[in-house]
Enzyme design. Structure first.
Site, PDB file in Angstrom:
ATOM      1  N   GLY A 165      -0.775  -7.922   3.707  1.00  0.00           N
ATOM      2  CA  GLY A 165      -1.621  -8.338   2.696  1.00  0.00           C
ATOM      3  C   GLY A 165      -1.913  -6.885   1.827  1.00  0.00           C
ATOM      4  O   GLY A 165      -0.899  -6.086   1.571  1.00  0.00           O
ATOM      5  N   SER A 166      -3.219  -6.707   1.399  1.00  0.00           N
ATOM      6  CA  SER A 166      -3.391  -5.583   0.368  1.00  0.00           C
ATOM      7  C   SER A 166      -3.206  -4.384   1.276  1.00  0.00           C
ATOM      8  O   SER A 166      -3.134  -3.236   0.394  1.00  0.00           O
ATOM      9  CB  SER A 166      -4.728  -5.615  -0.015  1.00  0.00           C
ATOM     10  OG  SER A 166      -4.903  -6.777  -0.712  1.00  0.00           O
ATOM     11  N   THR A 167      -2.957  -3.981   2.722  1.00  0.00           N
ATOM     12  CA  THR A 167      -2.674  -2.901   2.826  1.00  0.00           C
ATOM     13  C   THR A 167      -1.237  -2.390   2.515  1.00  0.00           C
ATOM     14  O   THR A 167      -0.976  -1.063   2.419  1.00  0.00           O
ATOM     15  CB  THR A 167      -2.797  -2.837   4.728  1.00  0.00           C
ATOM     16  OG1 THR A 167      -1.584  -3.668   5.148  1.00  0.00           O
ATOM     17  CG2 THR A 167      -3.929  -3.191   5.201  1.00  0.00           C
TER      18      THR A 167
END
Length: 491
Positions: free
Chosen positions: A221-223
């Site tokens: 995801g956004s990591t």
């Protein structure tokens, strides 16, 4: 010699040749298979006649052997089983071994060539043979804090993993996988009880035997926007670079659209800076950023951080993290926000944070501090090793500033007074029906931001409701509890 005697002599010679041939086949060609055969009780009796060495962490016993009155002389014991099972693994009569019990078996059972002198001395003195010892890099206070946080972080136990690293060396300070299991149930000499425990663990839909920290990969995801940002910065972008703030954007070469969390715009105007887009984790802005950076540069940066490369054993085997195939612009857009086929282990995501914390230098992660003989004399010590420079010190410093700003707009449950943390959260869709499947929640971080002592990655599987199960709400408090314990340990 008459004919009858000659026939008898020939028959005897043939029998001798057959016996020698059979002995050769058994002792040379079939020896390994016979030794490995679980039905070979002699091998088991021999192994269990020796006192197996200890596995320790910071002076704390994680695994050791005790004498019994049974047929198998020594029994393996795990005093804190659930928290440390991903580290120790198990040593079992019927089901072989896993974890460090398997990876360092030669040292633990005393057969390692470096212990030859000890074996020779035992032979001449008549001492009972003993195995060597394995001292891990795990910090018990950090491991326990991470385990406890996972057990209480989701209105009850979470399913997922926590990994903590020392950025400057690559030492693994904590490696938690939940749910876990009790290795003592598989170490028992009661074979019926052992088989029953194995069947229950094997058939458990929660997969407690799976080491989620290193053996499973997940969409980050956004990591993953940390890597996308690193690629863009190296290609010339700046924190002030303007990107779209639209609430949704069409994916090129497809009919699909992608939207920000909650369907909200990233800012009040038509554009937003990279710094603000990073802090707010705006998907539409990062699709634009990834498309402008390009597939080759994104994949090259991911590889610089350790993806798409066979990972080193720690000494446990680690699954390879990957960006997957990026075959078109739509795939590039989705990959830029850590979706599509991008998949990382929690260990790899902790390495991403640790690399930024270490001025852009990736260190080889390791779990074993030293190996020692039965007399506790050191036979080897692990030396920290640089794997590669992933980004320049300047890019690492910019990423640190962006991650500090991102931490400040993240929910502050579990915040540590007086400690500046650099972090990035992530909420990752997954499964065949991602819109109706609870997302994974991620948190990667390091602290203190300007003098890093610890880097962490937290994964909470299937975190819950799509709007509340975010990395900031679920994973971040677990990560902060782990960081706090590591900083207390080092103070």
């Amino acid at each position: 010699m008459n004919t009858s005697l000659r026939r008898v002599a020939v028959a005897i010679m043939v029998l001798i040749v057959l016996l020698l041939a059979n002995a050769t086949v058994t002792q040379v060609f079939a020896a390994d298979g016979l030794r490995a055969d679980p039905r070979n009780q002699r091998v088991l009796l021999d192994e269990y006649s020796r006192q197996r060495g200890q596995i320790t962490a910071g002076g704390q016993l994680l695994a050791y052997s005790v004498s019994t009155d049974g047929r198998f002389r020594y029994l393996r014991v795990y005093p804190n089983p659930q928290a440390y099972a991903p580290v120790t693994g198990f040593y079992s009569l019927g089901y072989s071994s896993t974890g460090l019990e398997r990876a360092e078996d030669a040292v633990l059972n005393g057969s390692d060539e470096r212990l030859f002198g000890r074996r020779l001395a035992d032979f001449f003195t008549g001492r009972d043979p003993r195995g060597g010892n394995v001292d891990t890099t795990i910090k018990p206070q950090v491991q326990q804090a991470a385990w406890d946080a996972m057990q209480n972080g989701c209105d009850g136990p979470c399913r997922g993993s926590v990994v903590a690293l020392e950025p400057s060396t690559g030492k693994i300070l904590a490696m938690v996988s939940a749910p876990s299991y009790d290795p003592n149930l598989l170490a028992t000499h009661d074979l019926a009880a052992q088989a029953d425990a194995w069947e229950k663990l094997r058939d458990d839909p929660q997969s407690p035997l799976l080491n989620r920290a290193i053996s499973e990969t997940y969409p980050p995801g956004s990591t993953f926007k940390v890597i996308t940002t690193a690629a863009a910065l190296q290609a010339g972008a700046r924190p002030q670079t303007q990107l779209t703030s639209a609430p949704r954007t069409p994916l090129p070469d497809s009919t699909a659209t992608l939207e920000n969390f909650g369907g909200a715009p990233c800012g009040p105007g038509p554009t937003v800076s990279l710094q603000e887009a990073f802090a707010k984790s705006c998907n539409t802005a990062f699709v634009e950023l990834g498309l402008s950076t390009g597939t080759d540069k994104l994949k090259a940066m991911a590889q610089a951080f350790g993806l798409d490369t066979p990972p080193p054993a720690i000494p446990l085997q680690v699954a390879e993290s990957t960006t997957g195939p990026i075959v078109d612009a739509a795939a590039l857009g989705m990959s830029s926000i850590g979706q599509r086929d991008v998949a990382l282990t929690p260990l790899q995501n902790a390495q991403v944070a640790a690399t930024i914390a270490n001025d852009g230098i990736a260190m080889r992660p390791y779990l074993v501090e030293s190996l020692k003989g039965p007399d506790l004399a050191t036979i080897s010590t692990t030396t920290p090793e640089q794997e590669r420079r992933a980004v320049s010190p300047q890019v690492a410093a910019t990423l640190t500033d962006l991650m500090v700003a991102a931490e400040q707009v993240t929910q502050q449950k579990g915040a540590i007074a007086g400690v500046q943390i650099a972090s990035k959260t992530g909420t990752a869709e997954h499964g065949t029906d991602p819109r109706n499947t609870p997302p994974h929640a991620w948190y990667i971080a390091f602290a203190p931001a300007q003098d890093p002592k610890v880097a962490v990655a937290v994964l909470v599987e299937d975190g819950g409701d799509r709007l509340s199960a975010t990395g900031g709400a679920l994973a971040a408090p677990i990560g902060r509890a782990t960081i706090a314990a590591a900083l207390r340990e080092g103070s």
